[in-house]
Design an enzyme around this catalytic site. Structure first.
Site, PDB file in Angstrom:
ATOM      1  N   GLU A   1       0.802  -1.231   0.000  1.00 32.91           N
ATOM      2  CA  GLU A   1       0.000   0.000   0.000  1.00 32.91           C
ATOM      3  C   GLU A   1       0.829   1.272   0.000  1.00 32.91           C
ATOM      4  O   GLU A   1       0.558   2.195  -0.754  1.00 32.91           O
ATOM      5  CB  GLU A   1      -0.943   0.034   1.205  1.00 32.91           C
ATOM      6  CG  GLU A   1      -1.753   1.332   1.232  1.00 32.91           C
ATOM      7  CD  GLU A   1      -2.829   1.385   2.288  1.00 32.91           C
ATOM      8  OE1 GLU A   1      -2.826   0.570   3.215  1.00 32.91           O
ATOM      9  OE2 GLU A   1      -3.691   2.273   2.167  1.00 32.91           O
TER      10      GLU A   1
ATOM     11  N   ASP B   1      -0.722  -5.145   3.175  1.00 32.67           N
ATOM     12  CA  ASP B   1      -1.274  -3.962   3.834  1.00 32.67           C
ATOM     13  C   ASP B   1      -0.659  -3.950   5.236  1.00 32.67           C
ATOM     14  O   ASP B   1      -0.982  -4.796   6.066  1.00 32.67           O
ATOM     15  CB  ASP B   1      -2.807  -4.043   3.909  1.00 32.67           C
ATOM     16  CG  ASP B   1      -3.413  -2.717   4.339  1.00 32.67           C
ATOM     17  OD1 ASP B   1      -2.692  -1.924   4.979  1.00 32.67           O
ATOM     18  OD2 ASP B   1      -4.599  -2.483   4.049  1.00 32.67           O
TER      19      ASP B   1
ATOM     20  N   ILE C   1      -0.874  -1.888   7.815  1.00 35.75           N
ATOM     21  CA  ILE C   1      -1.882  -1.652   8.858  1.00 35.75           C
ATOM     22  C   ILE C   1      -3.227  -1.512   8.152  1.00 35.75           C
ATOM     23  O   ILE C   1      -3.476  -0.521   7.466  1.00 35.75           O
ATOM     24  CB  ILE C   1      -1.583  -0.381   9.691  1.00 35.75           C
ATOM     25  CG1 ILE C   1      -0.199  -0.494  10.354  1.00 35.75           C
ATOM     26  CG2 ILE C   1      -2.677  -0.178  10.747  1.00 35.75           C
ATOM     27  CD1 ILE C   1       0.196   0.708  11.215  1.00 35.75           C
ATOM     28  N   ASP C   2      -4.056  -2.519   8.267  1.00 36.67           N
ATOM     29  CA  ASP C   2      -5.393  -2.427   7.693  1.00 36.67           C
ATOM     30  C   ASP C   2      -6.328  -2.026   8.830  1.00 36.67           C
ATOM     31  O   ASP C   2      -6.544  -2.798   9.766  1.00 36.67           O
ATOM     32  CB  ASP C   2      -5.813  -3.766   7.072  1.00 36.67           C
ATOM     33  CG  ASP C   2      -7.165  -3.640   6.407  1.00 36.67           C
ATOM     34  OD1 ASP C   2      -7.394  -2.625   5.724  1.00 36.67           O
ATOM     35  OD2 ASP C   2      -8.008  -4.535   6.590  1.00 36.67           O
TER      36      ASP C   2
ATOM     37  N   THR D   1      -6.171   1.719   9.700  1.00 40.49           N
ATOM     38  CA  THR D   1      -5.306   2.759  10.287  1.00 40.49           C
ATOM     39  C   THR D   1      -6.111   3.742  11.150  1.00 40.49           C
ATOM     40  O   THR D   1      -5.612   4.216  12.172  1.00 40.49           O
ATOM     41  CB  THR D   1      -4.524   3.500   9.178  1.00 40.49           C
ATOM     42  OG1 THR D   1      -3.715   2.537   8.499  1.00 40.49           O
ATOM     43  CG2 THR D   1      -3.617   4.568   9.738  1.00 40.49           C
TER      44      THR D   1
ATOM     45  N   ASP E   1      -6.177  -4.631   0.704  1.00 42.23           N
ATOM     46  CA  ASP E   1      -7.196  -4.778   1.750  1.00 42.23           C
ATOM     47  C   ASP E   1      -7.738  -6.209   1.794  1.00 42.23           C
ATOM     48  O   ASP E   1      -8.161  -6.687   2.844  1.00 42.23           O
ATOM     49  CB  ASP E   1      -8.406  -3.855   1.490  1.00 42.23           C
ATOM     50  CG  ASP E   1      -8.046  -2.383   1.441  1.00 42.23           C
ATOM     51  OD1 ASP E   1      -7.301  -1.932   2.312  1.00 42.23           O
ATOM     52  OD2 ASP E   1      -8.529  -1.679   0.517  1.00 42.23           O
TER      53      ASP E   1
END
Ligand code: IPD
Ligand code: CA
Ligand code: CA
Length: 258
Positions: free
Chosen positions: A62, A78, A80-81, A83, A209
Site C-alpha cells: 500500500e 497492507d 496496517i489495515d 489505520t 485490503d
C-alpha cells in the site's frame, strides 16, 4: 513456507504494537485516508524480510509499491489495515499479507497484534485462527444473517459512492439481522471465514485490503464474488461480496441494481 510467513508477520506485529500504544506521526493521504510513520515502518520491515525468504516473488504494498501491473508471483501487503482504528486505539486493526503464485492463491496471514489473533491459510490446506481450524457459518436466511461492511474514503468527494453506501444500507438493513462497520476489511473477511459474520460487502477496496482475506475465506469454505455474482477480480471490480456460500444470491439481489 507458511510458518516462515507467520514468523515474519509476528515480528512485524511487535513494531505494530509499539506504534499502537505510543505517539505516532499522522499524515493525511486524503480527507479521510490516514497514514502514520508505523504504516511505513511495518511495511518496510515486511518487504525486507519477505523478499529475503520468498525468492522470485515481487511486492505490491500500500504505502510504497502500489503498482498492480507486476502481479504474477506477488506478495500483497497492507501493513496496517484499519489505520483509523490504529490511530484512535480501536483494537480492530491488522497486518495483512496475501501471497499469490502464478496469479493464484498460495499463502495468507492476517494478524491482529492487539487482540493477538492470527488468521492463516495455505491453498488446499484449510484456514486457521491461532492454530484452530475455522469454517464459515451455515446460515441460509438473510434475515438471520449478521453482515459486515465498510464505507469508502471516496464518499467525501464522490456522491455516487456515498449513494451506494446509503442505498445498500436502505435495502439490506431491514432484511438482515444487523450490519457492522468495524473498520478493517481484512479482518471483516476473516470474521466471515470464522463464522462470526455471515457476509461482508464493500466498494472501492484495494487489492492489499482483501488479498489475504480472500485466500483465508476460500479455505474456510466461503465464496467471493462481485455484486453481480460473477468471479471477483480484486484489481478490477468495484464491489466485493464475501459470504458463507449460502446467502450469496440473496445479497446480489439487493446489491446488483444500486
Ligand atoms: C481501510 C479499512 C476499512 C475499509 C477501507 C480500507 P486502511 O484500510 O480496511 O475498513 O473500509 O476501504 O481502505 O486505509 O485502514 O488500510
Ligand atoms: Ca487497508
Ligand atoms: Ca493500510
Amino acid at each position: 513456507m507458511l510458518e516462515i510467513l507467520k514468523n515474519i508477520v509476528l515480528e512485524a506485529g511487535e513494531l505494530f504494537k509499539e506504534g499502537y500504544y505510543n505517539n505516532k506521526k499522522i499524515e493525511f493521504k486524503g480527507a479521510k485516508d490516514l497514514v502514520t510513520n508505523y504504516d511505513v515502518a511495518v511495511e518496510n520491515l515486511l518487504i525486507e524480510k519477505l523478499t529475503q525468504s520468498f525468492e522470485g516473488f515481487d511486492v505490491i504494498a500500500e504505502e510504497s509499491k502500489n503498482n498492480y501491473e507486476t502481479f504474477y508471483n506477488s506478495i500483497i501487503i497492507d501493513p496496517i489495515d484499519g489505520t483509523t482504528n490504529f490511530v484512535n486505539k480501536v483494537p480492530h486493526c491488522a497486518i495483512s499479507v496475501g501471497i499469490y503464485k502464478n496469479k493464484k492463491p498460495y499463502l495468507a496471514v492476517v494478524y491482529n497484534p492487539i487482540l493477538d489473533e492470527l488468521y492463516s491459510a495455505q491453498v488446499d490446506k484449510g484456514a486457521y485462527c491461532n492454530g484452530k481450524r475455522i469454517k464459515v457459518s451455515q446460515e441460509e436466511d438473510l434475515q438471520l444473517s449478521l453482515i459486515a461492511t465498510g464505507f469508502p474514503y471516496t464518499s467525501v468527494e464522490n456522491k455516487e459512492d456515498l449513494d451506494f453506501v446509503l442505498k445498500a444500507l436502505e435495502k439490506i438493513l431491514p432484511k438482515c439481522q444487523d450490519i457492522r462497520r468495524l473498520g478493517s476489511a481484512s479482518l471483516d473477511i476473516c470474521m466471515v471465514a470464522k463464522g462470526v459474520f455471515d457476509a461482508y460487502y464493500e466498494i472501492n477496496t484495494n487489492p492489499w485490503d482483501v488479498a489475504a482475506g480472500i485466500i483465508i475465506l476460500k479455505e474456510a469454505g466461503g465464496c467471493i464474488f462481485n455484486s453481480l455474482g460473477e468471479e471477483y477480480n480484486m484489481f478490477e471490480d468495484k464491489c466485493i461480496v464475501a459470504t458463507n456460500g449460502k446467502i450469496d444470491s440473496l445479497l446480489y439481489k439487493e446489491l446488483k441494481d444500486i
